[in-house]
Design an enzyme around this catalytic site. Structure first.
Site, PDB file in Angstrom:
ATOM      1  N   TYR A   1      18.304  30.890  -8.507  1.00 42.95           N
ATOM      2  CA  TYR A   1      17.693  31.461  -9.640  1.00 42.95           C
ATOM      3  C   TYR A   1      16.489  30.903 -10.854  1.00 42.95           C
ATOM      4  O   TYR A   1      16.128  31.929 -11.435  1.00 42.95           O
ATOM      5  CB  TYR A   1      18.544  32.701  -9.962  1.00 42.95           C
ATOM      6  CG  TYR A   1      18.687  33.952  -9.886  1.00 42.95           C
ATOM      7  CD1 TYR A   1      19.589  33.568  -8.686  1.00 42.95           C
ATOM      8  CD2 TYR A   1      18.412  35.455 -10.066  1.00 42.95           C
ATOM      9  CE1 TYR A   1      20.147  34.742  -7.649  1.00 42.95           C
ATOM     10  CE2 TYR A   1      18.908  36.475  -9.431  1.00 42.95           C
ATOM     11  CZ  TYR A   1      19.630  35.757  -8.500  1.00 42.95           C
ATOM     12  OH  TYR A   1      19.880  37.368  -8.277  1.00 42.95           O
TER      13      TYR A   1
ATOM     14  N   LYS B   1      29.193  26.721  -0.333  1.00 43.77           N
ATOM     15  CA  LYS B   1      28.711  26.647   1.465  1.00 43.77           C
ATOM     16  C   LYS B   1      28.279  25.750   1.270  1.00 43.77           C
ATOM     17  O   LYS B   1      27.668  24.660   1.458  1.00 43.77           O
ATOM     18  CB  LYS B   1      27.512  27.389   1.446  1.00 43.77           C
ATOM     19  CG  LYS B   1      27.179  27.588   2.419  1.00 43.77           C
ATOM     20  CD  LYS B   1      28.063  28.319   3.467  1.00 43.77           C
ATOM     21  CE  LYS B   1      28.149  28.467   5.332  1.00 43.77           C
ATOM     22  NZ  LYS B   1      29.312  29.155   5.535  1.00 43.77           N
TER      23      LYS B   1
ATOM     24  N   ASP C   1      31.059  32.995   2.810  1.00 40.37           N
ATOM     25  CA  ASP C   1      31.432  33.779   4.043  1.00 40.37           C
ATOM     26  C   ASP C   1      32.732  33.972   4.158  1.00 40.37           C
ATOM     27  O   ASP C   1      32.994  35.305   4.630  1.00 40.37           O
ATOM     28  CB  ASP C   1      30.567  32.838   4.896  1.00 40.37           C
ATOM     29  CG  ASP C   1      30.868  31.717   5.438  1.00 40.37           C
ATOM     30  OD1 ASP C   1      31.139  31.472   4.800  1.00 40.37           O
ATOM     31  OD2 ASP C   1      30.464  31.518   6.762  1.00 40.37           O
TER      32      ASP C   1
ATOM     33  N   ASP D   1      25.954  36.902  -7.613  1.00 39.02           N
ATOM     34  CA  ASP D   1      24.969  37.982  -7.530  1.00 39.02           C
ATOM     35  C   ASP D   1      25.749  38.691  -6.804  1.00 39.02           C
ATOM     36  O   ASP D   1      26.051  39.520  -6.576  1.00 39.02           O
ATOM     37  CB  ASP D   1      23.953  37.666  -7.840  1.00 39.02           C
ATOM     38  CG  ASP D   1      22.649  39.166  -7.761  1.00 39.02           C
ATOM     39  OD1 ASP D   1      23.533  39.717  -7.651  1.00 39.02           O
ATOM     40  OD2 ASP D   1      21.986  38.654  -6.590  1.00 39.02           O
TER      41      ASP D   1
HETATM   42  C1  IPM Z   1      22.250  41.614 -11.519  1.00 38.24           C
HETATM   43  C2  IPM Z   1      20.980  42.046 -11.130  1.00 38.24           C
HETATM   44  C3  IPM Z   1      19.870  41.515 -11.132  1.00 38.24           C
HETATM   45  C4  IPM Z   1      20.360  39.667 -10.328  1.00 38.24           C
HETATM   46  C5  IPM Z   1      18.004  41.820 -10.326  1.00 38.24           C
HETATM   47  C6  IPM Z   1      18.208  43.000 -11.411  1.00 38.24           C
HETATM   48  C7  IPM Z   1      17.113  40.454 -11.005  1.00 38.24           C
HETATM   49  O1  IPM Z   1      20.674  42.145  -8.803  1.00 38.24           O
HETATM   50  O2  IPM Z   1      22.812  41.461 -12.218  1.00 38.24           O
HETATM   51  O3  IPM Z   1      23.584  40.899 -10.360  1.00 38.24           O
HETATM   52  O4  IPM Z   1      20.051  39.848  -9.170  1.00 38.24           O
HETATM   53  O5  IPM Z   1      21.287  38.991 -11.359  1.00 38.24           O
HETATM   54 MG    MG Z   2      22.725  41.439  -8.828  1.00 39.35          MG
END
Ligand code: IPM
Ligand code: MG
Length: 365
Positions: A141, A202, A235, A259
């Protein structure tokens, strides 16, 4: 003057529906707070070229914490076509505003409790009680991405074997980033009588970044001899989570794996209506349901507000309002256990606000 100033950010789609519901329970709890509305989301991208306008950043800076509804995220190729015609081609770049808030305010902990409430018809199995600690600011991210990749990149030793037409997204993990989320997970486990912390990675393939995460996990684990420390490849963890969810307690993961596994865990305890997030930094926090903006239900007051109400409970805990947090949790538990008021996802026909009202009535007052 109210004791707390809370930024109130409904965002897109059903964000307003679920925040309206949450207001009902917070008012019943008589939380001494001022709720200050702020602009965020798709509408502001289309009209202003920025889904997180500067005035909202300032609002966040001037409040104690934020409640956030939902956001529409689309790939930038789609986003560009929805800008006002006069803004197109002017170099505006769409980036998810929620990811930006997490990063700009350094809300490095994403805490996602996944508990099977007794009586929830959507539980995959009973007695699941997992808390995911997701790193919230770096990893894939980080937003360091290249397409096309600049020429100079290929001059770095080892990069010559990357095809010239490749797209590159960097997975960036720092010792500080790994350490603070892992420590947060262990501290939570210690102070909440949890038994075990599992590191999700991983590292067998992604050696540099996930190797670092696992190494730091193993070091920090030594400081907590009273807790079992375990680790798993992401996984295989997905398989084991489905097979033996009771074997898991606290999970700690880099951003992207966190996530993904937090959606898996949320689904085991009822799905989108039950997944809540606390995004926590050293001096600010933002609370939200994990679900998206469900535009087709926007304004219909149909969706389940419990995820957002659980997020509000975490806000109360973070503010130090333990008593209020516990009353709210008990009220949620009892409405779910009784099963008289259920939203459509739970097989009932209560509206968003009726569910909130039922929870508020359990609080009494
Ligand atoms: C989450 C969501 C967000 C992320 C999106 C909306 C950008 O999926 O909060 O888990 O990927 O973090
Ligand atoms: Mg999410």
């Amino acid at each position: 003057m109210a004791k707390y100033r809370i930024a109130w950010l409904p965002g897109d789609g059903i964000g307003k529906d679920v925040l309206d519901a949450t207001k009902i329970v917070l008012e019943r709890l008589k939380l001494d707070a001022e709720y200050i509305p702020g602009d965020i989301g798709w509408e502001f991208w289309c009209k202003e070229g920025d889904p997180l306008p500067e005035r909202t950043i300032q609002l966040v800076k001037n409040t104690d914490c934020a409640m956030f509804g939902a956001i529409t995220s689309k790939p930038s190729t789609v986003a560009d076509t929805e800008l006002l015609p006069e803004l197109r081609g002017k170099g505006y770049v769409y980036r998810s505003p929620i990811v930006r808030i997490r990063q700009e305010f350094d809300l490095y902990i994403c805490k996602r409790p996944c508990r099977a409430y007794q009586g929830n018809p959507l539980n995959y199995k009973e007695n699941i009680d997992i808390v995911v600690f997701r790193e919230n600011t770096e990893d894939l991210y980080a937003g360091v991405e290249f397409y096309p990749v600049p020429e100079e990149f290929f001059r770095i030793k080892g990069m010559e074997r990357v095809p010239k037409d490749a797209a590159i997204s960097l997975k960036v993990n720092t010792p500080k980033g790994c350490e603070r989320i892992i420590r947060a997970a262990f501290e939570f486990a210690r102070t909440n009588n949890r038994k075990k912390v599992t590191c999700v990675h991983k590292a067998n393939v992604v050696r540099a970044t996930d190797g670092l995460f696992l190494k730091i996990f193993n070091e920090i684990a030594k400081e907590y001899p009273g807790l079992e420390a375990d680790n798993a490849n992401v996984d295989s963890l997905c398989q084991w989570l489905l097979k033996r969810p009771f074997n898991y307690d606290v999970l700690v993961a880099p951003n992207l794996y966190g996530d993904i596994i937090s959606d898996l865990c949320a689904q085991m305890v009822g799905g989108l209506g039950f997944g809540a997030s606390a995004n926590i930094g050293d001096d600010y926090a933002l609370f939200e349901p994990t679900h998206g903006s469900a535009p087709k239900y926007a304004g219909m007051y149909k969706v389940n507000p419990i995820a957002t109400i659980i997020a509000a409970r975490m806000m109360l805990e973070w503010l130090g309002e333990e008593g209020l947090a516990q009353s709210l949790e008990k009220a949620v538990e009892s409405v779910i256990r009784e099963g008289k008021v259920r939203t459509y996802d739970m097989g009932g026909n209560a509206t968003t606000l009726e569910m909130a009202q039922a929870i508020a009535d359990k609080i009494g007052g």
